[in-house]
Design a protein around this motif. Sequence first.
Motif, short mmCIF file in Angstrom:
data_model
loop_
_atom_site.label_atom_id
_atom_site.label_comp_id
_atom_site.label_asym_id
_atom_site.label_seq_id
_atom_site.Cartn_x
_atom_site.Cartn_y
_atom_site.Cartn_z
N THR A 107 -3.01 -17.93 -12.24
CA THR A 107 -2.37 -17.33 -11.07
C THR A 107 -3.45 -16.75 -10.16
O THR A 107 -4.26 -15.93 -10.59
N ARG A 108 -3.41 -17.18 -8.92
CA ARG A 108 -4.44 -16.77 -7.97
C ARG A 108 -3.85 -15.78 -6.98
O ARG A 108 -2.77 -16.01 -6.42
N ILE A 109 -4.52 -14.69 -6.77
CA ILE A 109 -4.08 -13.70 -5.77
C ILE A 109 -4.44 -14.24 -4.39
O ILE A 109 -5.59 -14.67 -4.14
N THR A 110 -3.47 -14.22 -3.50
CA THR A 110 -3.68 -14.82 -2.18
C THR A 110 -3.46 -13.84 -1.03
O THR A 110 -3.81 -14.14 0.11
N SER A 111 -2.89 -12.68 -1.32
CA SER A 111 -2.76 -11.69 -0.24
C SER A 111 -2.81 -10.29 -0.83
O SER A 111 -2.29 -10.04 -1.92
N VAL A 112 -3.48 -9.42 -0.09
CA VAL A 112 -3.65 -8.04 -0.54
C VAL A 112 -3.59 -7.16 0.70
O VAL A 112 -4.47 -7.24 1.56
N ALA A 113 -2.54 -6.35 0.82
CA ALA A 113 -2.38 -5.56 2.05
C ALA A 113 -2.02 -4.12 1.70
O ALA A 113 -1.18 -3.86 0.83
N TRP A 114 -2.66 -3.20 2.39
CA TRP A 114 -2.39 -1.77 2.18
C TRP A 114 -1.16 -1.36 2.98
O TRP A 114 -1.05 -1.68 4.17
N ASP A 115 -0.25 -0.69 2.31
CA ASP A 115 0.95 -0.17 2.97
C ASP A 115 0.72 1.33 3.15
O ASP A 115 0.79 2.11 2.20
N ASP A 116 0.46 1.70 4.40
CA ASP A 116 0.12 3.09 4.70
C ASP A 116 1.27 4.03 4.39
O ASP A 116 1.07 5.14 3.86
N VAL A 392 -7.74 -9.78 2.29
CA VAL A 392 -7.46 -8.35 2.17
C VAL A 392 -7.34 -7.68 3.54
O VAL A 392 -8.18 -7.87 4.42
N ALA A 393 -6.31 -6.88 3.72
CA ALA A 393 -6.14 -6.07 4.93
C ALA A 393 -5.92 -4.62 4.51
O ALA A 393 -5.09 -4.32 3.65
N GLY A 394 -6.69 -3.73 5.11
CA GLY A 394 -6.66 -2.32 4.71
C GLY A 394 -5.81 -1.48 5.63
O GLY A 394 -4.82 -1.95 6.20
N ARG A 395 -6.24 -0.20 5.77
CA ARG A 395 -5.48 0.72 6.62
C ARG A 395 -5.34 0.15 8.02
O ARG A 395 -6.29 -0.42 8.55
N GLY A 396 -4.16 0.29 8.60
CA GLY A 396 -3.93 -0.20 9.96
C GLY A 396 -4.04 -1.71 10.07
O GLY A 396 -4.25 -2.24 11.17
#
Length: 862
Positions: A107-116, A392-396
Amino acid sequence: MEQTHVDAVIVGAGFAGLYATHRLRNVQGLSVQCFEAASGPGGVWYWNRYPGARCDFESIHYSYTFDEDLQREWRWSERYAAQPEILAYLEHVADRFDLRRSYRFNTRITSVAWDDDNAHWVVGADDGTVITARFFINAAGAFSVSKRNDFPGQDDFRGTVLHTSRWPAEGVDLAGKRVAVIGTGSTGIQVIQTIAGQVAELTVFQRTANFACPLGNRPLTDEEFGQAVAEYPRLREESRTCLAGAPYPRAVRPALMDAPEERSKVYDQYYNGGGFRMLASTYFDLIFNPVANETAAEYIRERIRERVQDPEVAELLCPTDHPYGTKRATFESNYYETFNLPHVRLVDARTTPIARITENGIATMAGQYEFDVIVLATGFDVGGAGLTQMGVAGRGGRKLTDHWGHGQRAYLGMATHGFPNLFHINGPQSAAALFNNPVAIEDSVDFVGNIITYLDTHGHTTTEATGAAEDRYNELVREVADVTLFPKATTWYMGDNIPGKPRTPLSLFTGAPMYRTICAEVEATGYAGFSVDGDDRPLPNTIKLDGSAVFFLAGMMNMGAKPLEECSLEETRAAMESFKLMQLPVPPDVSITDTTYPIQGGERTARLYRPPVDGPLPVVVFIHGGGWIGGSLDSFDEPCATLAKRAGVLVVSPDYRLAPEHPFPAAVDDTLAVLRWAAEHIAEHGGDPARIAVGGESAGANLAAVAALRARDEGGPRLLAQILVTPPTDPLADNESRRTFARGPIITAELGARMTALYLGDPVHVTSPLVAPARAQDLSGLPPALVITMEVDPLRDEAEDYARALSQAGVPTVCRRFDGLFHTAFSLSAAIPRATEIQEAIRAFLAPLLSAEAATATATVG
Ligand code: FAD
Ligand code: NAP
């Protein structure tokens, strides 16, 4: 999958992911969900199944340390285990600590997003899974994205193209085949030496020759294994204090200190002994001094020339375009002898680059070659590529790829500003390039585990690196790299192997102990450099230091030098003398002579440094440092000679009496005595008695300040200037720098107190102005002063307070602070290039005061 929210998502089932899973789940009791693209655990040892793959730190070191029973029960069969055995070990670890149940394999991780809003990560996988987690642990590995599509036409090839990192698990039958290998890094070398005996023809495409030294592999005997097990606690503890994270003998000498024959013996010993010792145990200056480096480089080239029969081939295999060790060290077993075989040929892919892969083989600028199999040993997009591929997407919503647009960076190699609760294990700019990885990984995971515990126990939710900490750490990594020779090579260490990748050091090149010290300082100070729920913690002291200063301190640690406060008097003195090794050569045209000056009941040596300048010269009586208990004329030869040369002055350096044999006021009396002697006799030595200044460094600066007071109060001599470099001015001072830098570097509160006590003899003197010039009733009428301070020095504030007091008393005073430097930087000119800035500041200050005209004017007024 049962849970949709967990404490931590962990990506990767290599050394890092497995230990992170154990630590967070089994030890800390957190809920975790782990993902791995492969069908099982192992990480690089799952993927890199090419012939000859094995580790190059001995397996007893290249393995986990966290569980003593694990260490005892896993019997390595060879000194350096091969891939199948390391894979089996990691599978055993996964089973033994029941880790598999937390993993979703394939299983490959394909999206990682921070939920503020919810302060958690939303993580998506290629099977459609979406899970949220407070923490995201990036254990995706620095070598998980391989460089596979470098050559046009790769798909046209009718034979087989294999990248070493995707070698089929069932193996490949190469018998009787015409095989090409592209690449001669660690991987290429291992493949080439292993398959040469199996194939019909082997053609090696080499773009850059590497310095490969013998690995020294052999079966591990019962006796060796038994001894390793018996000594495991010590060996593992020692690993963490050694440069490379393995308990190798420490390099404690510079290469040029040994005569060539002696050096050859040292190189013979470690070259033949195998492995990293050739780099880590021979000479400490190989990675920063090009002349020293060349001695090792030429030694290795000589061995290559001995081992390869065809002189032209041998020359092609000799690296000449980069210093030894600046590309990741490679190791071999009969690699060079391979090129003596009739069916093995070497193609120079630098002068005749590969143009494309064709249907039948490889076309270079010079010709065509036909093959059945092409092996790409072309390496990896090293660093954070595994993570960036997850989008990966972080804050904002800030993309990690944008954040890293100018180069991958992470505070301590573990945390990134704007990406809360995301931790890298051995991430970009960790010390992993020079740090035996499993040990480095454990340290990194433990740090992350601890910070999570800290957040939880203090009721905090989020943490990330502050922007300031990430910026300063990134600068530090670059400054350290610039002190070394690493940037001189084209290497993945600097991101060079991937076209278009910004050039940036991907590792902190200090070795393990300094990196560990910085991390420990961050932990001990309540996570300095981290923002915790929006509260930005200040930078840790060590990263405020200039890169050269950090590199120097790292060198001391790598050598196993005891902190001065733990040394006996004799050891302290010896350590101070050894600083001489960190000085530039004495300028050859400065003449150095010894004479004597009288003291009560005897005489002492004064050393004179005369630059090649005519005429009666202005004079600087310069008092060496050493905490009143150490230091010597010899240890200050270079600073004094350089001062003489740069400022065009005759420097007089007195050998004053040291405590505790001669406590206060012996040194004070000697310094006044040498000033008086200079006023009376310096004309005989080419000095101008009408132009005398006094100066000193550290304790010597204290003595210089006191001498200026006494000269004013006790009938001269008349002094035109005082130069006080990092002076202690009051043993009882209580101020911010004393508190902030109470643990050093170099001078700690404990060491300072001990030196003062030895100097005083009787503590009653502690408030005497002849010990504490800052306590003098009146500072007026003293000669103009230059007070030089270092930012990262416990004595900084008292020296600056003294400068202010002088100024308020009407003494023309210049106070100059050197940011990023520590106490003693002045006398470490080879290690701290900015020592020349200090010399220059002194020259600029003295020039107008000691000019012939100024002296005349002062004499007239006086
Ligand atoms: P890895 O072992 O790379 O594990 C990362 C895992 O993450 C991989 O299995 C990968 O499939 C998985 N992954 C990545 N992205 C995703 C995703 N999006 N979704 C799901 N899973 C993902 N170091 C040394 O110190 N000494 C040595 O002798 C040494 N030898 C080496 C030999 C080779 C051939 C290579 C390539 C490296 C070697 N290294 C060596 C460096 C090596 O990388 C480390 O020693 C260590 O194995 C790294 O472990 P890791 O867990 O950090 O990363
Ligand atoms: P590498 O060190 O990056 O070597 C890649 C090789 O391929 C280099 O010789 C490179 O030449 C060549 N190359 C790349 N692209 C090319 C092109 N387009 N044309 C011609 N040649 C090309 O990769 P690696 O050997 O796989 O090793 C990577 C790292 O993994 C090592 O540094 C080490 O950290 C680890 N590793 C360790 C071991 C071990 O012994 N334990 C084994 C394997 C890997 P240039 O140098 O000219 O770029």
